[in-house]
Design an enzyme around this catalytic site. Structure first.
Site, PDB file in Angstrom:
ATOM      1  N   LYS A  94       0.852  -1.198   0.000  1.00  0.00           N
ATOM      2  CA  LYS A  94       0.000   0.000   0.000  1.00  0.00           C
ATOM      3  C   LYS A  94       0.882   1.240   0.000  1.00  0.00           C
ATOM      4  O   LYS A  94       1.743   1.400   0.869  1.00  0.00           O
ATOM      5  CB  LYS A  94      -0.894   0.006   1.255  1.00  0.00           C
ATOM      6  CG  LYS A  94      -2.073   0.950   1.154  1.00  0.00           C
ATOM      7  CD  LYS A  94      -3.104   0.411   0.191  1.00  0.00           C
ATOM      8  CE  LYS A  94      -4.479   1.047   0.419  1.00  0.00           C
ATOM      9  NZ  LYS A  94      -5.476   0.490  -0.514  1.00  0.00           N
ATOM     10  N   THR A 138      -3.891  -5.086   0.733  1.00  0.00           N
ATOM     11  CA  THR A 138      -3.240  -3.788   0.930  1.00  0.00           C
ATOM     12  C   THR A 138      -4.033  -2.920   1.906  1.00  0.00           C
ATOM     13  O   THR A 138      -3.453  -2.107   2.624  1.00  0.00           O
ATOM     14  CB  THR A 138      -3.049  -3.053  -0.408  1.00  0.00           C
ATOM     15  OG1 THR A 138      -4.314  -2.745  -0.984  1.00  0.00           O
ATOM     16  CG2 THR A 138      -2.234  -3.904  -1.366  1.00  0.00           C
ATOM     17  N   ASP A 139      -5.367  -3.107   1.959  1.00  0.00           N
ATOM     18  CA  ASP A 139      -6.148  -2.366   2.961  1.00  0.00           C
ATOM     19  C   ASP A 139      -5.795  -2.829   4.368  1.00  0.00           C
ATOM     20  O   ASP A 139      -5.749  -2.022   5.302  1.00  0.00           O
ATOM     21  CB  ASP A 139      -7.646  -2.547   2.707  1.00  0.00           C
ATOM     22  CG  ASP A 139      -8.476  -1.699   3.659  1.00  0.00           C
ATOM     23  OD1 ASP A 139      -8.517  -0.460   3.467  1.00  0.00           O
ATOM     24  OD2 ASP A 139      -9.060  -2.268   4.614  1.00  0.00           O
ATOM     25  N   PHE A 195      33.977  27.664 -10.423  1.00  0.00           N
ATOM     26  CA  PHE A 195      34.117  26.446 -11.217  1.00  0.00           C
ATOM     27  C   PHE A 195      35.050  26.737 -12.384  1.00  0.00           C
ATOM     28  O   PHE A 195      34.678  27.372 -13.364  1.00  0.00           O
ATOM     29  CB  PHE A 195      32.755  25.964 -11.721  1.00  0.00           C
ATOM     30  CG  PHE A 195      32.807  24.594 -12.356  1.00  0.00           C
ATOM     31  CD1 PHE A 195      33.368  23.517 -11.678  1.00  0.00           C
ATOM     32  CD2 PHE A 195      32.301  24.382 -13.630  1.00  0.00           C
ATOM     33  CE1 PHE A 195      33.427  22.256 -12.252  1.00  0.00           C
ATOM     34  CE2 PHE A 195      32.349  23.121 -14.211  1.00  0.00           C
ATOM     35  CZ  PHE A 195      32.912  22.062 -13.519  1.00  0.00           C
ATOM     36  N   ARG A 206      30.294  32.661  -8.702  1.00  0.00           N
ATOM     37  CA  ARG A 206      28.991  32.358  -9.292  1.00  0.00           C
ATOM     38  C   ARG A 206      27.965  32.125  -8.193  1.00  0.00           C
ATOM     39  O   ARG A 206      28.305  31.883  -7.023  1.00  0.00           O
ATOM     40  CB  ARG A 206      29.076  31.114 -10.174  1.00  0.00           C
ATOM     41  CG  ARG A 206      29.415  29.843  -9.398  1.00  0.00           C
ATOM     42  CD  ARG A 206      29.322  28.599 -10.257  1.00  0.00           C
ATOM     43  NE  ARG A 206      29.658  27.392  -9.492  1.00  0.00           N
ATOM     44  CZ  ARG A 206      29.523  26.156  -9.951  1.00  0.00           C
ATOM     45  NH1 ARG A 206      29.049  25.955 -11.179  1.00  0.00           N
ATOM     46  NH2 ARG A 206      29.841  25.104  -9.200  1.00  0.00           N
ATOM     47  N   VAL A 221      30.806  21.616  -6.878  1.00  0.00           N
ATOM     48  CA  VAL A 221      29.780  20.926  -6.100  1.00  0.00           C
ATOM     49  C   VAL A 221      30.326  19.588  -5.607  1.00  0.00           C
ATOM     50  O   VAL A 221      30.074  19.171  -4.478  1.00  0.00           O
ATOM     51  CB  VAL A 221      28.510  20.727  -6.948  1.00  0.00           C
ATOM     52  CG1 VAL A 221      27.469  19.924  -6.177  1.00  0.00           C
ATOM     53  CG2 VAL A 221      27.925  22.068  -7.368  1.00  0.00           C
ATOM     54  N   GLN A 222      31.122  18.924  -6.445  1.00  0.00           N
ATOM     55  CA  GLN A 222      31.679  17.615  -6.086  1.00  0.00           C
ATOM     56  C   GLN A 222      32.505  17.697  -4.802  1.00  0.00           C
ATOM     57  O   GLN A 222      32.364  16.866  -3.895  1.00  0.00           O
ATOM     58  CB  GLN A 222      32.548  17.080  -7.234  1.00  0.00           C
ATOM     59  CG  GLN A 222      31.768  16.604  -8.447  1.00  0.00           C
ATOM     60  CD  GLN A 222      31.459  17.710  -9.447  1.00  0.00           C
ATOM     61  OE1 GLN A 222      31.462  18.894  -9.113  1.00  0.00           O
ATOM     62  NE2 GLN A 222      31.175  17.311 -10.685  1.00  0.00           N
ATOM     63  N   ASN A 275      22.080  21.067  -9.872  1.00  0.00           N
ATOM     64  CA  ASN A 275      22.339  22.499 -10.000  1.00  0.00           C
ATOM     65  C   ASN A 275      21.050  23.232 -10.341  1.00  0.00           C
ATOM     66  O   ASN A 275      20.328  22.840 -11.263  1.00  0.00           O
ATOM     67  CB  ASN A 275      23.369  22.766 -11.104  1.00  0.00           C
ATOM     68  CG  ASN A 275      24.787  22.740 -10.585  1.00  0.00           C
ATOM     69  OD1 ASN A 275      25.048  23.116  -9.453  1.00  0.00           O
ATOM     70  ND2 ASN A 275      25.708  22.283 -11.418  1.00  0.00           N
ATOM     71  N   HIS A 282      20.368  26.566 -11.820  1.00  0.00           N
ATOM     72  CA  HIS A 282      21.181  27.590 -12.463  1.00  0.00           C
ATOM     73  C   HIS A 282      20.499  28.957 -12.469  1.00  0.00           C
ATOM     74  O   HIS A 282      19.276  29.066 -12.636  1.00  0.00           O
ATOM     75  CB  HIS A 282      21.487  27.185 -13.913  1.00  0.00           C
ATOM     76  CG  HIS A 282      22.320  25.955 -14.024  1.00  0.00           C
ATOM     77  ND1 HIS A 282      23.601  25.884 -13.552  1.00  0.00           N
ATOM     78  CD2 HIS A 282      22.048  24.726 -14.563  1.00  0.00           C
ATOM     79  CE1 HIS A 282      24.099  24.681 -13.793  1.00  0.00           C
ATOM     80  NE2 HIS A 282      23.176  23.961 -14.399  1.00  0.00           N
TER      81      HIS A 282
END
Length: 315
Positions: free
Chosen positions: A11, A58-59, A171, A188, A239-240, A266, A268
């Site tokens: 569910k 599932t109920d 960067f 940036r 970012v890495q 990102n 941008h």
């Protein structure tokens, strides 16, 4: 000849809200979450032979979640997910594994005249806290079904934590070839929607999870604080590199975590060249007006594990 090699069912989108009322202080606390349950085990004949006798409806799964929420605390979500999963494995001998996913929605206590209000809350963002639990009884755990040892596997996550800083990110020095058009930049805007995940050590039982109950909230707070402080203060070369520093810090702060993963898309913001209008300067050091972008966007992902440990598969 056909053969069923993997099967589970359950569910999804079980909406759950619980309020805790403290009679001594009249302070109320609320938790809202969306729960998904999926079961696997000796259920093949429901697919191959139209045998519904092996199906836990599932109920029934949904009603079980509500009853367990009444009988137990639902915070922290790691413990509740383990309790729900263990319930299904213990209650139905032919069910050998239960997968429980929880998305906890953000409600923060409202401040009125600078004071926390006892029973009013605000949704101050779409950020969520998430948990995935797999509870296994050790039987029927085939590799194709994501098999594993008896016990409980837990992972936790923060998702949709949107952050931005207007400077302090660069960067440059990246690989260039005949297909490269991106210019290097030493300053940036950096913005992303954070998804951070961390995998816990293996737990042998719900009691083992309960014994560590204080660590789950602490780990979530540490992960969130590390993410925000590192994002804000790191003079980001990429970012890495920034996300690797986040992973290292979380592993260093919480001993029960075996690996940390980040996914950072990102978001941008591009300068708008306005020089066509009377020579108006709005690029480089003169840039103030930007056009937020939707797609395409960069998508950066990494997992950092303790030395000697293989990263768990993402749940």
């Amino acid at each position: 000849m056909a053969e069923l090699t993997s099967a589970r069912y359950g569910k999804d989108n079980i909406r759950l809200y619980k309020v805790h009322k403290d009679p001594t202080t009249n302070i109320q606390t609320v938790v809202e979450m969306t729960v998904c349950t999926q079961l696997e085990g000796a259920i093949d004949t429901s697919y191959t032979a139209a045998d519904n006798s092996v199906i836990v409806a599932t109920d029934t799964q949904k009603q079980s979640v509500y009853i367990l929420a009444k009988q137990h605390p639902i915070a922290p979500p790691e413990l509740f997910a383990a309790l729900v999963g263990q319930h299904f494995v213990d209650s139905y001998p032919h069910i050998h594994a239960a997968h429980v996913s929880i998305v906890q929605h953000r409600w923060s206590r409202l401040l009125v005249d600078g004071e926390p209000h006892p029973h009013s809350f605000i949704r101050d963002g779409e950020e969520t806290r998430e948990v995935a639990a797999v509870v296994r009884d050790g039987q029927g755990a085939s590799e194709l079904q994501g098999g594993g040892a008896k016990g409980i596997t837990l992972s936790s996550a923060i998702d949709k934590l949107v952050v931005l800083k207007s400077t302090g990110s660069a960067f440059h020095g990246f690989h260039r070839d005949e297909y490269t058009r991106l210019p290097e930049t030493w300053d940036r805007i950096l913005s992303t929607s954070v998804r951070a995940r961390w995998g816990w050590k293996h737990f042998g039982s719900v009691d083992a999870v309960r014994a560590e109950v204080g660590e789950f909230d602490r780990a979530w707070k540490v992960a969130r604080e590390v993410t925000l402080s590192t994002f804000a203060t790191d003079n980001s070369a990429s970012v890495q590199n920034t996300m690797y520093k986040m992973c290292e810090a979380i592993l260093g702060a919480v001993g029960g975590i075996e690996n940390v993963s980040y996914t950072l898309p990102n978001r941008h913001y591009f300068e708008v060249d306005l020089s066509w209008h009377k020579g108006l300067k709005n690029t480089g050091g003169d840039a103030e007006v930007y056009a937020p972008q939707t797609d395409p966007n960069g998508l950066i992902d990494c997992t950092v594990s303790r030395k000697g440990l293989k990263a768990k598969a993402k749940l």
